[in-house]
Design a protein around this motif. Structure first.
Motif, mmCIF file in Angstrom:
data_model
loop_
_atom_site.group_PDB
_atom_site.id
_atom_site.type_symbol
_atom_site.label_atom_id
_atom_site.label_comp_id
_atom_site.label_asym_id
_atom_site.label_seq_id
_atom_site.Cartn_x
_atom_site.Cartn_y
_atom_site.Cartn_z
ATOM 1 N N GLN A 15 13.326 -94.788 19.969
ATOM 2 C CA GLN A 15 14.488 -93.966 19.620
ATOM 3 C C GLN A 15 14.110 -92.808 18.694
ATOM 4 O OE1 GLN A 15 16.784 -97.364 18.048
ATOM 5 N NE2 GLN A 15 18.449 -96.684 19.377
ATOM 6 N N LEU A 16 12.919 -92.861 18.125
ATOM 7 C CA LEU A 16 12.498 -91.830 17.180
ATOM 8 C C LEU A 16 12.082 -90.561 17.903
ATOM 9 C CD1 LEU A 16 10.268 -93.977 14.791
ATOM 10 C CD2 LEU A 16 12.618 -93.220 14.395
ATOM 11 N N SER A 17 12.305 -89.458 17.233
ATOM 12 C CA SER A 17 11.801 -88.178 17.745
ATOM 13 C C SER A 17 10.294 -88.145 17.556
ATOM 14 C CB SER A 17 12.447 -87.022 16.967
ATOM 15 O OG SER A 17 12.020 -87.079 15.606
ATOM 16 N N GLU A 18 9.658 -87.119 18.080
ATOM 17 C CA GLU A 18 8.209 -86.979 17.898
ATOM 18 C C GLU A 18 7.880 -86.881 16.408
ATOM 19 O OE1 GLU A 18 4.302 -87.007 18.492
ATOM 20 O OE2 GLU A 18 5.802 -87.395 20.045
ATOM 21 N N GLU A 19 8.682 -86.121 15.677
ATOM 22 C CA GLU A 19 8.471 -86.002 14.238
ATOM 23 C C GLU A 19 8.657 -87.361 13.555
ATOM 24 O OE1 GLU A 19 9.991 -83.351 10.416
ATOM 25 O OE2 GLU A 19 11.122 -83.290 12.286
ATOM 26 N N GLY A 20 9.646 -88.107 13.989
ATOM 27 C CA GLY A 20 9.873 -89.444 13.441
ATOM 28 C C GLY A 20 8.692 -90.368 13.711
ATOM 29 N N ARG A 21 8.114 -90.282 14.890
ATOM 30 C CA ARG A 21 6.936 -91.103 15.218
ATOM 31 C C ARG A 21 5.741 -90.716 14.337
ATOM 32 N NH1 ARG A 21 8.622 -90.091 20.768
ATOM 33 N NH2 ARG A 21 9.750 -91.930 21.483
ATOM 34 N N GLN A 22 5.608 -89.443 14.067
ATOM 35 C CA GLN A 22 4.523 -88.988 13.193
ATOM 36 C C GLN A 22 4.714 -89.530 11.776
ATOM 37 O OE1 GLN A 22 4.550 -84.734 13.636
ATOM 38 N NE2 GLN A 22 3.504 -84.802 15.624
ATOM 39 N N HIS A 23 5.960 -89.510 11.312
ATOM 40 C CA HIS A 23 6.249 -90.061 9.980
ATOM 41 C C HIS A 23 5.967 -91.561 9.952
ATOM 42 C CE1 HIS A 23 7.789 -86.426 8.254
ATOM 43 N NE2 HIS A 23 8.755 -86.318 9.153
ATOM 44 N N LEU A 24 6.337 -92.239 11.014
ATOM 45 C CA LEU A 24 6.095 -93.680 11.094
ATOM 46 C C LEU A 24 4.594 -93.970 11.090
ATOM 47 C CD1 LEU A 24 7.156 -96.553 11.415
ATOM 48 C CD2 LEU A 24 7.196 -96.167 13.894
ATOM 49 N N GLN A 25 3.835 -93.184 11.823
ATOM 50 C CA GLN A 25 2.384 -93.356 11.852
ATOM 51 C C GLN A 25 1.796 -93.128 10.461
ATOM 52 O OE1 GLN A 25 0.401 -90.750 14.600
ATOM 53 N NE2 GLN A 25 -1.564 -91.759 14.366
ATOM 54 N N ALA A 26 2.275 -92.114 9.752
ATOM 55 C CA ALA A 26 1.800 -91.831 8.392
ATOM 56 C C ALA A 26 2.175 -92.985 7.456
ATOM 57 C CB ALA A 26 2.384 -90.517 7.897
ATOM 58 N N LEU A 27 3.377 -93.515 7.608
ATOM 59 C CA LEU A 27 3.823 -94.639 6.790
ATOM 60 C C LEU A 27 2.951 -95.868 7.025
ATOM 61 C CD1 LEU A 27 5.854 -95.984 4.885
ATOM 62 C CD2 LEU A 27 7.271 -96.452 6.896
ATOM 63 N N ARG A 28 2.643 -96.151 8.269
ATOM 64 C CA ARG A 28 1.783 -97.298 8.590
ATOM 65 C C ARG A 28 0.382 -97.111 8.003
ATOM 66 N NH1 ARG A 28 3.954 -98.042 14.757
ATOM 67 N NH2 ARG A 28 5.690 -99.427 14.231
ATOM 68 N N PHE A 29 -0.128 -95.895 8.066
ATOM 69 C CA PHE A 29 -1.436 -95.594 7.488
ATOM 70 C C PHE A 29 -1.425 -95.882 5.985
ATOM 71 C CE2 PHE A 29 -4.201 -92.583 5.260
ATOM 72 C CZ PHE A 29 -5.426 -92.876 5.836
ATOM 73 N N ILE A 30 -0.384 -95.421 5.309
ATOM 74 C CA ILE A 30 -0.274 -95.624 3.867
ATOM 75 C C ILE A 30 -0.150 -97.107 3.538
ATOM 76 C CG2 ILE A 30 1.255 -95.244 1.884
ATOM 77 C CD1 ILE A 30 1.743 -92.423 3.091
ATOM 78 N N GLU A 31 0.608 -97.849 4.327
ATOM 79 C CA GLU A 31 0.745 -99.287 4.081
ATOM 80 C C GLU A 31 -0.603 -99.997 4.194
ATOM 81 O OE1 GLU A 31 3.831 -100.240 6.899
ATOM 82 O OE2 GLU A 31 5.386 -100.095 5.348
ATOM 83 N N VAL A 32 -1.408 -99.602 5.170
ATOM 84 C CA VAL A 32 -2.747 -100.175 5.319
ATOM 85 C C VAL A 32 -3.601 -99.833 4.113
ATOM 86 C CG1 VAL A 32 -4.901 -100.016 6.653
ATOM 87 C CG2 VAL A 32 -2.718 -100.292 7.836
ATOM 88 N N LYS A 33 -3.512 -98.590 3.638
ATOM 89 C CA LYS A 33 -4.291 -98.178 2.467
ATOM 90 C C LYS A 33 -3.879 -98.979 1.239
ATOM 91 C CE LYS A 33 -7.053 -95.380 4.285
ATOM 92 N NZ LYS A 33 -8.450 -95.767 4.395
ATOM 93 N N PHE A 34 -2.571 -99.228 1.061
ATOM 94 C CA PHE A 34 -2.108 -100.048 -0.054
ATOM 95 C C PHE A 34 -2.699 -101.452 0.017
ATOM 96 C CE2 PHE A 34 1.693 -97.250 -0.969
ATOM 97 C CZ PHE A 34 1.355 -97.004 -2.289
#
Length: 67
Positions: A15-34
């Motif tokens: 349901q996410l837009s392309e921009e939303g998917r990019q934000h989600l990918q960035a969020l997942r990356f940050i969660e892994v880094k944490f």
């Protein structure tokens, strides 16, 4: 696709837009880094505590005349 919960609402990733998917990918990356940082912090704390214990043992043995 995966479900995403934001607050009390649940969304499908599709349901996410392309921009939303990019934000989600960035969020997942940050969660892994944490998680990586948390693991590194735990390992460093274990090493620190070990060094502290070794120093204590060294001081005690010197006071007791064992070294």
């Amino acid at each position: 696709m995966a479900q995403i919960k934001i607050g009390e609402e649940t969304f499908l990733e599709e349901q996410l837009s392309e921009e939303g998917r990019q934000h989600l990918q960035a969020l997942r990356f940050i969660e892994v880094k944490f998680l990586e940082i948390d693991n590194l912090t735990a390992a460093l704390n274990m090493a620190k505590n070990s060094y502290i214990q070794q120093l204590k043992n060294n001081v005690i043995s010197k006071k007791a005349g064992l070294s």
